[in-house]
Design an enzyme around this catalytic site. Structure first.
Site, PDB file in Angstrom:
ATOM      1  N   ARG A   1       0.719  -1.434   0.060  1.00  0.00           N
ATOM      2  CA  ARG A   1      -0.103  -0.006   0.055  1.00  0.00           C
ATOM      3  C   ARG A   1       0.901   1.151  -0.022  1.00  0.00           C
ATOM      4  O   ARG A   1       0.292   2.269  -0.542  1.00  0.00           O
ATOM      5  CB  ARG A   1      -0.854  -0.113   1.247  1.00  0.00           C
ATOM      6  CG  ARG A   1      -2.092  -0.685   0.968  1.00  0.00           C
ATOM      7  CD  ARG A   1      -3.324  -0.568   2.271  1.00  0.00           C
ATOM      8  NE  ARG A   1      -4.441  -1.466   1.877  1.00  0.00           N
ATOM      9  CZ  ARG A   1      -5.280  -1.657   2.977  1.00  0.00           C
ATOM     10  NH1 ARG A   1      -5.200  -1.084   3.990  1.00  0.00           N
ATOM     11  NH2 ARG A   1      -6.439  -2.001   2.582  1.00  0.00           N
TER      12      ARG A   1
ATOM     13  N   LYS B   1     -12.732 -11.735   9.052  1.00  0.00           N
ATOM     14  CA  LYS B   1     -13.876 -10.564   9.525  1.00  0.00           C
ATOM     15  C   LYS B   1     -14.899 -10.756   8.599  1.00  0.00           C
ATOM     16  O   LYS B   1     -14.800 -10.414   7.374  1.00  0.00           O
ATOM     17  CB  LYS B   1     -13.188  -9.212   8.959  1.00  0.00           C
ATOM     18  CG  LYS B   1     -12.024  -8.780  10.084  1.00  0.00           C
ATOM     19  CD  LYS B   1     -11.630  -7.079   9.798  1.00  0.00           C
ATOM     20  CE  LYS B   1     -10.413  -7.268   9.109  1.00  0.00           C
ATOM     21  NZ  LYS B   1     -10.152  -5.635   8.453  1.00  0.00           N
TER      22      LYS B   1
ATOM     23  N   GLY C   1      -5.645  -7.038   2.557  1.00  0.00           N
ATOM     24  CA  GLY C   1      -4.187  -7.168   3.084  1.00  0.00           C
ATOM     25  C   GLY C   1      -3.406  -8.678   3.054  1.00  0.00           C
ATOM     26  O   GLY C   1      -2.520  -8.735   2.769  1.00  0.00           O
TER      27      GLY C   1
ATOM     28  N   GLY D   1     -12.013  -4.697   1.860  1.00  0.00           N
ATOM     29  CA  GLY D   1     -13.566  -4.617   1.642  1.00  0.00           C
ATOM     30  C   GLY D   1     -13.800  -3.626   0.568  1.00  0.00           C
ATOM     31  O   GLY D   1     -15.066  -3.764  -0.260  1.00  0.00           O
TER      32      GLY D   1
HETATM   33  C1  3PG Z   1      -8.597  -1.785   5.156  1.00  0.00           C
HETATM   34  O1  3PG Z   1      -7.663  -2.285   5.479  1.00  0.00           O
HETATM   35  O2  3PG Z   1      -9.557  -2.434   4.637  1.00  0.00           O
HETATM   36  C2  3PG Z   1      -8.979  -0.429   5.065  1.00  0.00           C
HETATM   37  O3  3PG Z   1      -7.768   0.209   5.380  1.00  0.00           O
HETATM   38  C3  3PG Z   1     -10.174   0.028   5.685  1.00  0.00           C
HETATM   39  O4  3PG Z   1      -9.855  -0.392   6.990  1.00  0.00           O
HETATM   40  P1  3PG Z   1     -11.238  -0.553   8.106  1.00  0.00           P
HETATM   41  O5  3PG Z   1     -11.916  -1.909   7.458  1.00  0.00           O
HETATM   42  O6  3PG Z   1     -10.717  -0.635   9.507  1.00  0.00           O
HETATM   43  O7  3PG Z   1     -12.480   0.580   7.827  1.00  0.00           O
HETATM   44 MG    MG Z   2      -7.743  -4.437   7.128  1.00  0.00          MG
END
Ligand code: 3PG
Ligand code: MG
Length: 394
Positions: A37, A201, A352, A375
């Site tokens: 990133r 998640k 990630g 996401g």
């Molecule tokens: C991610 O890592 O998906 C983005 O940086 C967004 O982070 P978040 O899901 O904590 O909003």
């Molecule tokens: Mg993340």
């Protein structure tokens, strides 16, 4: 196609640019474990400097919930950026306030100021216009390359660009490239389109998944996410991570599009993730015993998933197949990384950990596009409009 204001249209000469990035990179303590990133923003930074701009960098890190936490400080990221650019980068301990403002005002052409985590202020996640007004003081122009955060209607993503006229806000080179590639998936005519989903998640991913199942020809589901689907089918999961709040949606997906969903048939289970004394492969049919938890997909599942991926013309992968941070439980994820890399298809990897898996397995250059959004890429590919992109549209 989405028509978005590009950075080329901006007059950057002697301007201070507020540059929103997503440097929410995977960390091991204070060490950056995957710098994708950060690296991906370098072309935009170089271009802005060449055009005579000074740059104020804004980012979030982690989920500190509006409080200052040492673990979520962006200091180590600033150090990483200095190392990658071989350039002195200034720092302010807060993203708003006197210190940050006087430092941003003092910047000369080509100079860069890095500000501390936006999410140390609760107003960021509330999309608060007053907070956005304080951020606005840092520059005359706004550039967004934080594709990974564009699905969040947060102050630095929506309320802040809204304060700039359309000739003073734009997408950076990274955001433009993301859109170019991801729109190839949303406009696919090549079939089959196979989505590969995983990760722990589940909460934020299951709604976009419901939309994605309708668009894809098949959806392969592993990792923590598959536990919830298996539980929805009435399987025994022992102590495995199951998201009970997502069971209803999982049931709905299986009821409406069951034949498209490919789930594990065997799992690697253990008594403890940190100090395993028992590790075995069990069949899903038999179920996970009490006291044990699923941590990876099993070898039969790897074969099943690999076959589905091998037959695809377009592959979108988001989320690992197990507790990938633990070498011992990374086998399934690495095999899926290999399968995606070897598919004779257009392949896109986002998120990630899946990106880390692809990099760690040495397959990065065999992937058509590695997205900096997890996401965000999932929601985009599922056809959901992202607020951070909407605000930059013509
Ligand atoms: C991610 O890592 O998906 C983005 O940086 C967004 O982070 P978040 O899901 O904590 O909003
Ligand atoms: Mg993340």
């Amino acid at each position: 196609m989405i028509d978005i204001f590009p950075i080329d249209q901006l007059d950057l000469e002697r301007k201070r640019v507020i540059y929103r990035v997503d440097y929410n990179v995977p960390m091991e303590g204070t060490k950056v474990s995957d710098e994708t990133r950060i690296r991906e923003t370098l072309p935009t930074i170089l271009m802005m400097r060449e055009r005579g701009a000074s740059i104020v960098i804004l980012s979030h890190m982690g989920r500190p919930k509006g409080k200052r936490t040492e673990a979520d400080s962006l200091r180590p990221i600033r150090a990483k950026l200095e190392e990658l650019m071989n350039l002195d980068i200034q720092w302010a301990d807060d993203c708003i306030g006197d210190e940050a403002e006087s430092k941003s005002k003092a910047l000369g052409p080509g100079q860069i100021l890095f500000l501390e985590n936006l999410r140390f202020h609760p107003e960021e996640e509330k999309n608060d216009p007053t907070f956005a007004g304080k951020l606005q003081k840092h520059g005359e122009v706004y550039v967004n390359d934080a594709f990974g955060a564009c699905h969040r209607a947060h102050a630095s993503i929506v309320a802040l660009p809204r304060l700039f006229s359309t000739d003073k806000r734009a997408a950076g080179l990274l955001l433009l490239m993301e859109l170019q590639f991801l729109q190839k998936v949303t406009h696919v005519s090549d079939r089959p389109f196979v989505a590969v989903m995983g990760g722990a998640k589940i909460a934020g991913k299951i709604e976009p998944l419901e939309a994605l199942v309708k668009l894809a020809d098949s959806v392969v589901i592993g990792g923590g996410m598959s536990n919830t689907f298996l539980a929805a089918q009435g399987r025994e999961l022992g102590d495995s991570l199951v998201d009970h709040d997502s069971l209803e949606v999982a049931k709905r997906i299986l009821a409406s599009n069951g034949p498209k969903v490919i789930l594990p048939t065997d799992l690697v289970v253990t008594d403890s993730i940190d100090k395993p004394t028992r590790v075995e492969t069990i069949s899903v049919e038999k179920g996970v015993a009490a006291g044990l938890k699923a941590v990876d997909i099993g070898p039969r599942t790897v074969e099943r998933f690999t076959a589905a991926i091998a037959g695809a013309k377009v592959v979108f992968w988001n989320g690992p197949m197990g507790v990938f941070e633990q070498e011992q439980f990374a086998v399934g994820t690495k095999k899926i990384a290999r399968a995606v890399a070897h598919a004779n298809a257009m392949t896109i990897v986002g998120g990630g950990e899946s990106v880390e898996a692809v990099n760690a397995s040495g397959f990065a250059d065999k992937i058509s596009h590695i997205s900096t959004g997890g996401g965000a890429s999932l929601e985009f590919v599922a056809g959901i409009s992202l607020p951070g992109i909407e605000i930059l549209q013509r």
